[in-house]
Motif scaffolding. Sequence first.
Motif, PDB file in Angstrom:
ATOM      1  N   PHE A 148       6.005  -3.641  -5.819  1.00  0.00           N
ATOM      2  CA  PHE A 148       4.589  -3.969  -5.730  1.00  0.00           C
ATOM      3  C   PHE A 148       4.273  -5.231  -6.525  1.00  0.00           C
ATOM      4  O   PHE A 148       3.601  -6.143  -6.022  1.00  0.00           O
ATOM      5  CB  PHE A 148       3.731  -2.805  -6.232  1.00  0.00           C
ATOM      6  CG  PHE A 148       2.273  -3.098  -6.241  1.00  0.00           C
ATOM      7  CD1 PHE A 148       1.541  -3.076  -5.068  1.00  0.00           C
ATOM      8  CD2 PHE A 148       1.618  -3.416  -7.420  1.00  0.00           C
ATOM      9  CE1 PHE A 148       0.184  -3.358  -5.054  1.00  0.00           C
ATOM     10  CE2 PHE A 148       0.268  -3.704  -7.423  1.00  0.00           C
ATOM     11  CZ  PHE A 148      -0.455  -3.677  -6.247  1.00  0.00           C
ATOM     12  N   VAL A 149       4.780  -5.308  -7.746  1.00  0.00           N
ATOM     13  CA  VAL A 149       4.527  -6.488  -8.587  1.00  0.00           C
ATOM     14  C   VAL A 149       5.176  -7.728  -7.977  1.00  0.00           C
ATOM     15  O   VAL A 149       4.550  -8.797  -7.900  1.00  0.00           O
ATOM     16  CB  VAL A 149       5.025  -6.234 -10.031  1.00  0.00           C
ATOM     17  CG1 VAL A 149       5.026  -7.513 -10.849  1.00  0.00           C
ATOM     18  CG2 VAL A 149       4.172  -5.174 -10.703  1.00  0.00           C
ATOM     19  N   ILE A 158       0.832  -1.183   0.000  1.00  0.00           N
ATOM     20  CA  ILE A 158       0.000   0.000   0.000  1.00  0.00           C
ATOM     21  C   ILE A 158       0.877   1.249   0.000  1.00  0.00           C
ATOM     22  O   ILE A 158       0.620   2.187  -0.751  1.00  0.00           O
ATOM     23  CB  ILE A 158      -0.953  -0.015   1.214  1.00  0.00           C
ATOM     24  CG1 ILE A 158      -1.956  -1.154   1.047  1.00  0.00           C
ATOM     25  CG2 ILE A 158      -1.669   1.311   1.349  1.00  0.00           C
ATOM     26  CD1 ILE A 158      -2.828  -1.373   2.240  1.00  0.00           C
ATOM     27  N   PHE A 159       1.920   1.265   0.852  1.00  0.00           N
ATOM     28  CA  PHE A 159       2.787   2.431   0.913  1.00  0.00           C
ATOM     29  C   PHE A 159       3.519   2.643  -0.413  1.00  0.00           C
ATOM     30  O   PHE A 159       3.715   3.778  -0.849  1.00  0.00           O
ATOM     31  CB  PHE A 159       3.792   2.315   2.053  1.00  0.00           C
ATOM     32  CG  PHE A 159       3.169   2.329   3.417  1.00  0.00           C
ATOM     33  CD1 PHE A 159       2.252   3.303   3.770  1.00  0.00           C
ATOM     34  CD2 PHE A 159       3.486   1.374   4.351  1.00  0.00           C
ATOM     35  CE1 PHE A 159       1.675   3.331   5.019  1.00  0.00           C
ATOM     36  CE2 PHE A 159       2.926   1.382   5.609  1.00  0.00           C
ATOM     37  CZ  PHE A 159       2.010   2.367   5.941  1.00  0.00           C
ATOM     38  N   PHE A 197      10.233   3.235 -10.616  1.00  0.00           N
ATOM     39  CA  PHE A 197      10.566   1.854 -10.954  1.00  0.00           C
ATOM     40  C   PHE A 197      10.563   0.971  -9.709  1.00  0.00           C
ATOM     41  O   PHE A 197      10.010  -0.131  -9.723  1.00  0.00           O
ATOM     42  CB  PHE A 197      11.938   1.777 -11.641  1.00  0.00           C
ATOM     43  CG  PHE A 197      12.467   0.380 -11.729  1.00  0.00           C
ATOM     44  CD1 PHE A 197      11.959  -0.507 -12.665  1.00  0.00           C
ATOM     45  CD2 PHE A 197      13.449  -0.066 -10.863  1.00  0.00           C
ATOM     46  CE1 PHE A 197      12.430  -1.815 -12.734  1.00  0.00           C
ATOM     47  CE2 PHE A 197      13.923  -1.370 -10.924  1.00  0.00           C
ATOM     48  CZ  PHE A 197      13.413  -2.245 -11.867  1.00  0.00           C
ATOM     49  N   VAL A 198      11.197   1.451  -8.639  1.00  0.00           N
ATOM     50  CA  VAL A 198      11.275   0.669  -7.404  1.00  0.00           C
ATOM     51  C   VAL A 198       9.880   0.395  -6.855  1.00  0.00           C
ATOM     52  O   VAL A 198       9.566  -0.730  -6.469  1.00  0.00           O
ATOM     53  CB  VAL A 198      12.157   1.379  -6.355  1.00  0.00           C
ATOM     54  CG1 VAL A 198      11.994   0.780  -4.980  1.00  0.00           C
ATOM     55  CG2 VAL A 198      13.609   1.335  -6.785  1.00  0.00           C
ATOM     56  N   ALA A 233       7.515   2.315   3.682  1.00  0.00           N
ATOM     57  CA  ALA A 233       7.609   1.075   2.901  1.00  0.00           C
ATOM     58  C   ALA A 233       8.923   0.358   3.183  1.00  0.00           C
ATOM     59  O   ALA A 233       8.946  -0.880   3.318  1.00  0.00           O
ATOM     60  CB  ALA A 233       7.469   1.379   1.411  1.00  0.00           C
ATOM     61  N   THR A 234      10.013   1.119   3.297  1.00  0.00           N
ATOM     62  CA  THR A 234      11.305   0.528   3.648  1.00  0.00           C
ATOM     63  C   THR A 234      11.224  -0.165   4.996  1.00  0.00           C
ATOM     64  O   THR A 234      11.686  -1.304   5.157  1.00  0.00           O
ATOM     65  CB  THR A 234      12.407   1.610   3.683  1.00  0.00           C
ATOM     66  OG1 THR A 234      12.451   2.256   2.419  1.00  0.00           O
ATOM     67  CG2 THR A 234      13.752   1.010   4.007  1.00  0.00           C
ATOM     68  N   LEU A 235      10.627   0.505   5.960  1.00  0.00           N
ATOM     69  CA  LEU A 235      10.482  -0.074   7.298  1.00  0.00           C
ATOM     70  C   LEU A 235       9.661  -1.357   7.260  1.00  0.00           C
ATOM     71  O   LEU A 235      10.021  -2.356   7.904  1.00  0.00           O
ATOM     72  CB  LEU A 235       9.847   0.947   8.242  1.00  0.00           C
ATOM     73  CG  LEU A 235       9.611   0.471   9.672  1.00  0.00           C
ATOM     74  CD1 LEU A 235      10.944   0.200  10.367  1.00  0.00           C
ATOM     75  CD2 LEU A 235       8.790   1.502  10.432  1.00  0.00           C
ATOM     76  N   MET A 236       8.577  -1.371   6.502  1.00  0.00           N
ATOM     77  CA  MET A 236       7.740  -2.573   6.413  1.00  0.00           C
ATOM     78  C   MET A 236       8.503  -3.735   5.776  1.00  0.00           C
ATOM     79  O   MET A 236       8.402  -4.879   6.239  1.00  0.00           O
ATOM     80  CB  MET A 236       6.467  -2.288   5.606  1.00  0.00           C
ATOM     81  CG  MET A 236       5.509  -1.341   6.261  1.00  0.00           C
ATOM     82  SD  MET A 236       4.879  -1.999   7.801  1.00  0.00           S
ATOM     83  CE  MET A 236       5.379  -0.728   8.916  1.00  0.00           C
ATOM     84  N   TYR A 237       9.272  -3.458   4.732  1.00  0.00           N
ATOM     85  CA  TYR A 237      10.052  -4.523   4.102  1.00  0.00           C
ATOM     86  C   TYR A 237      11.150  -5.023   5.032  1.00  0.00           C
ATOM     87  O   TYR A 237      11.457  -6.220   5.055  1.00  0.00           O
ATOM     88  CB  TYR A 237      10.650  -4.058   2.772  1.00  0.00           C
ATOM     89  CG  TYR A 237       9.676  -4.173   1.619  1.00  0.00           C
ATOM     90  CD1 TYR A 237       9.257  -5.405   1.163  1.00  0.00           C
ATOM     91  CD2 TYR A 237       9.178  -3.044   0.987  1.00  0.00           C
ATOM     92  CE1 TYR A 237       8.370  -5.524   0.114  1.00  0.00           C
ATOM     93  CE2 TYR A 237       8.296  -3.143  -0.061  1.00  0.00           C
ATOM     94  CZ  TYR A 237       7.887  -4.391  -0.496  1.00  0.00           C
ATOM     95  OH  TYR A 237       7.004  -4.495  -1.531  1.00  0.00           O
ATOM     96  N   VAL A 238      11.758  -4.132   5.817  1.00  0.00           N
ATOM     97  CA  VAL A 238      12.789  -4.564   6.770  1.00  0.00           C
ATOM     98  C   VAL A 238      12.171  -5.439   7.860  1.00  0.00           C
ATOM     99  O   VAL A 238      12.735  -6.480   8.233  1.00  0.00           O
ATOM    100  CB  VAL A 238      13.519  -3.345   7.375  1.00  0.00           C
ATOM    101  CG1 VAL A 238      14.356  -3.736   8.573  1.00  0.00           C
ATOM    102  CG2 VAL A 238      14.388  -2.682   6.320  1.00  0.00           C
ATOM    103  N   ILE A 239      11.017  -5.043   8.371  1.00  0.00           N
ATOM    104  CA  ILE A 239      10.344  -5.852   9.393  1.00  0.00           C
ATOM    105  C   ILE A 239       9.977  -7.222   8.832  1.00  0.00           C
ATOM    106  O   ILE A 239      10.202  -8.248   9.486  1.00  0.00           O
ATOM    107  CB  ILE A 239       9.097  -5.121   9.929  1.00  0.00           C
ATOM    108  CG1 ILE A 239       9.526  -3.918  10.771  1.00  0.00           C
ATOM    109  CG2 ILE A 239       8.207  -6.054  10.740  1.00  0.00           C
ATOM    110  CD1 ILE A 239       8.385  -2.999  11.152  1.00  0.00           C
TER     111      ILE A 239
END
Length: 126
Positions: A32-33, A1-2, A26-27, A108-114
């Motif tokens: 997302f995909v 979502i972020f 791009f990122v 979004a970075t924080l969510m991916y790190v978690i």
Amino acid sequence: IFGGLVWILVASSKVPSPMLQGWVMFVSVFCFVMSTILLCLYICGAHGGSSSWVTLDVICQETAALFYLSAAVLEAYFTYSVGWFSASPLVMTIYQENIAAVVFAFLATLMYVIHKVYSLLRWKSS
């Protein structure tokens, strides 16, 4: 979502710096995909309980976290540089949209790190 919010905010700011903000777009679209495909594969049960899927999940989350960190830092730098020349209302609107994009990119970075940390814990236990 972020990530979707980052993409929408950067795209709506009329992209004054195409090279730098092109990477951010791009990122956000790539991650997302990638995340959507992994989610669909997990829902369909394509992993079959294999431990190699846990490794794939760790690699994907680590890649996404690094990509988003680079995109968030670049977007913050661009927003900071635009803020110095904020004389017109159009530039202020772009500045405010980019501030929101920076916030959501770091979230979004924080969510991916978690997610990566939890994936590593799951990988270690398997």
